[in-house]
Scaffold this motif. Structure first.
Motif, PDB file in Angstrom:
ATOM      1  N   PRO A 190    -121.368  19.559  -4.847  1.00 37.97           N
ATOM      2  CA  PRO A 190    -121.951  18.532  -4.109  1.00 37.97           C
ATOM      3  C   PRO A 190    -122.894  18.508  -3.203  1.00 37.97           C
ATOM      4  O   PRO A 190    -123.694  17.603  -3.284  1.00 37.97           O
ATOM      5  N   HIS A 192    -126.746  19.405  -1.996  1.00 40.62           N
ATOM      6  CA  HIS A 192    -128.105  19.420  -2.308  1.00 40.62           C
ATOM      7  C   HIS A 192    -128.850  20.438  -1.764  1.00 40.62           C
ATOM      8  O   HIS A 192    -128.470  21.191  -0.748  1.00 40.62           O
ATOM      9  N   LYS A 221    -127.630  16.630   1.913  1.00 42.90           N
ATOM     10  CA  LYS A 221    -127.037  15.430   1.554  1.00 42.90           C
ATOM     11  C   LYS A 221    -125.934  16.021   0.626  1.00 42.90           C
ATOM     12  O   LYS A 221    -126.142  17.484  -0.059  1.00 42.90           O
ATOM     13  N   TYR A 222    -124.948  15.307   0.530  1.00 47.62           N
ATOM     14  CA  TYR A 222    -123.662  15.792  -0.489  1.00 47.62           C
ATOM     15  C   TYR A 222    -123.411  14.411  -1.375  1.00 47.62           C
ATOM     16  O   TYR A 222    -123.548  13.402  -0.848  1.00 47.62           O
ATOM     17  N   SER A 223    -123.340  14.681  -2.505  1.00 41.68           N
ATOM     18  CA  SER A 223    -122.679  13.680  -3.579  1.00 41.68           C
ATOM     19  C   SER A 223    -121.627  13.816  -4.192  1.00 41.68           C
ATOM     20  O   SER A 223    -121.552  15.122  -4.929  1.00 41.68           O
ATOM     21  N   TYR A 224    -120.696  13.399  -4.346  1.00 41.89           N
ATOM     22  CA  TYR A 224    -119.348  13.626  -4.564  1.00 41.89           C
ATOM     23  C   TYR A 224    -118.448  12.283  -4.896  1.00 41.89           C
ATOM     24  O   TYR A 224    -119.028  11.094  -4.693  1.00 41.89           O
ATOM     25  N   PRO A 230    -118.053   7.030  -6.799  1.00 44.95           N
ATOM     26  CA  PRO A 230    -119.275   7.993  -6.170  1.00 44.95           C
ATOM     27  C   PRO A 230    -119.529   7.755  -4.664  1.00 44.95           C
ATOM     28  O   PRO A 230    -119.717   6.618  -4.169  1.00 44.95           O
ATOM     29  N   TYR A 231    -119.912   9.061  -4.071  1.00 45.44           N
ATOM     30  CA  TYR A 231    -120.150   8.672  -2.669  1.00 45.44           C
ATOM     31  C   TYR A 231    -121.349   9.718  -2.162  1.00 45.44           C
ATOM     32  O   TYR A 231    -121.214  10.962  -2.622  1.00 45.44           O
ATOM     33  N   GLU A 232    -122.285   9.333  -1.428  1.00 49.47           N
ATOM     34  CA  GLU A 232    -123.085  10.261  -0.892  1.00 49.47           C
ATOM     35  C   GLU A 232    -123.239  10.316   0.531  1.00 49.47           C
ATOM     36  O   GLU A 232    -123.292   9.306   1.176  1.00 49.47           O
ATOM     37  N   THR A 234    -125.392  11.931   4.033  1.00 49.98           N
ATOM     38  CA  THR A 234    -126.556  12.670   4.344  1.00 49.98           C
ATOM     39  C   THR A 234    -126.439  12.949   5.851  1.00 49.98           C
ATOM     40  O   THR A 234    -126.007  12.285   6.834  1.00 49.98           O
TER      41      THR A 234
END
Length: 249
Positions: A190, A192, A221-224, A230-232, A234
């Motif tokens: 997750p 970046h 940043k984390y995208s998971y 979906p959630y991001e 920063t």
């Protein structure tokens, strides 16, 4: 984690940024180490003590000028978890290529002493580094699995590759300054990629060393997925001052 390099003075602020100093000259079966305190535990630009001071200690054995084995410990305090001690074991193979150049390949294992804090504090690393005249160094470090290392709410593990370089400049016999740059590549997971850097000033007082410097880390940043959505997230870029005092032996 802050760590000493066998056979030479420690670069406290450089280490606080996660950069390794150049390999020392070959020595036969020599003990060395350090104990001290830093105003914050920062590893590769990421704070690991919630802004609180951190105690650290390490001990190294240089074997026949080619192999270096070491053990280190530092106090940490992950967000939302118990204060703890992170320990590490390290083994390096070092080469003096010529009077100017040296190189090393090493493995390290990190862990925590408190069972509930293993996430983010238990992982392995493989590193390769070169250095020139004890001034310039470059290092690549690979970790196949770091779980929850840079966020307390993202549980998915990531593999990481770190590329780091630093310059150490003596200023007479007692003073020096250091500059370092690092790039963290999240191979999967997750998290970046992000960047980090430091600029520090050091003073040697006999067997003691005092360092102060500025640490910078870019936004992360984390995208998971959270409940299949979906959630991001920063985290903003951050700068802070870090100071350390240590005794070398």
């Amino acid at each position: 984690m802050i760590a000493a390099c066998p056979g030479r003075a420690v670069l406290p602020v450089l280490m606080a940024a996660g950069l390794m100093p150049p390999a020392p000259p070959a020595q036969a079966q020599t003990w060395s180490g350090a104990v001290g305190v830093s105003s914050e535990n920062i590893y590769r630009g990421i704070g690991q003590s919630r802004g609180d001071p951190s105690l650290f200690a390490n001990l190294y054995l240089n074997i026949d000028g080619n192999w270096v084995a070491g053990v280190a410990a530092s106090s940490v305090h992950p967000e939302g978890r118990h204060a703890d001690t992170q320990v590490s074991l390290q083994l390096d193979r070092r080469w003096r290529l010529n009077p100017d150049w040296s190189a090393r390949i090493g493995v390290a294992h990190y862990d925590s002493t408190h069972g509930s804090n293993h996430a983010g504090l238990r992982y392995d690393e493989l590193a390769a580094a070169v250095s020139w005249r004890g001034r310039w160094s470059a290092q690549l470090t690979w970790s196949p699995r770091v779980n929850n290392s840079y966020s307390d709410f993202v549980e998915q593990p990531s593999a990481w590759l770190w590329a780091e370089t630093g310059w150490h400049q003596p200023l007479g016999t007692r003073f020096s300054f250091d500059v370092g740059l690092g790039y963290a590549d999240a191979v999967h997971g997750p998290a970046h990629d992000y960047q980090y850097a430091n600029l520090g000033f050091n003073v040697a007082l006999g067997d003691a060393s005092i360092g102060i410097g500025r640490i910078w880390a870019s936004k992360r940043k984390y995208s998971y997925e959270l409940f299949n959505f979906p959630y991001e997230l920063t985290l903003p870029s951050r700068q802070r001052w870090v100071a350390s005092v240590m005794w070398l032996f």
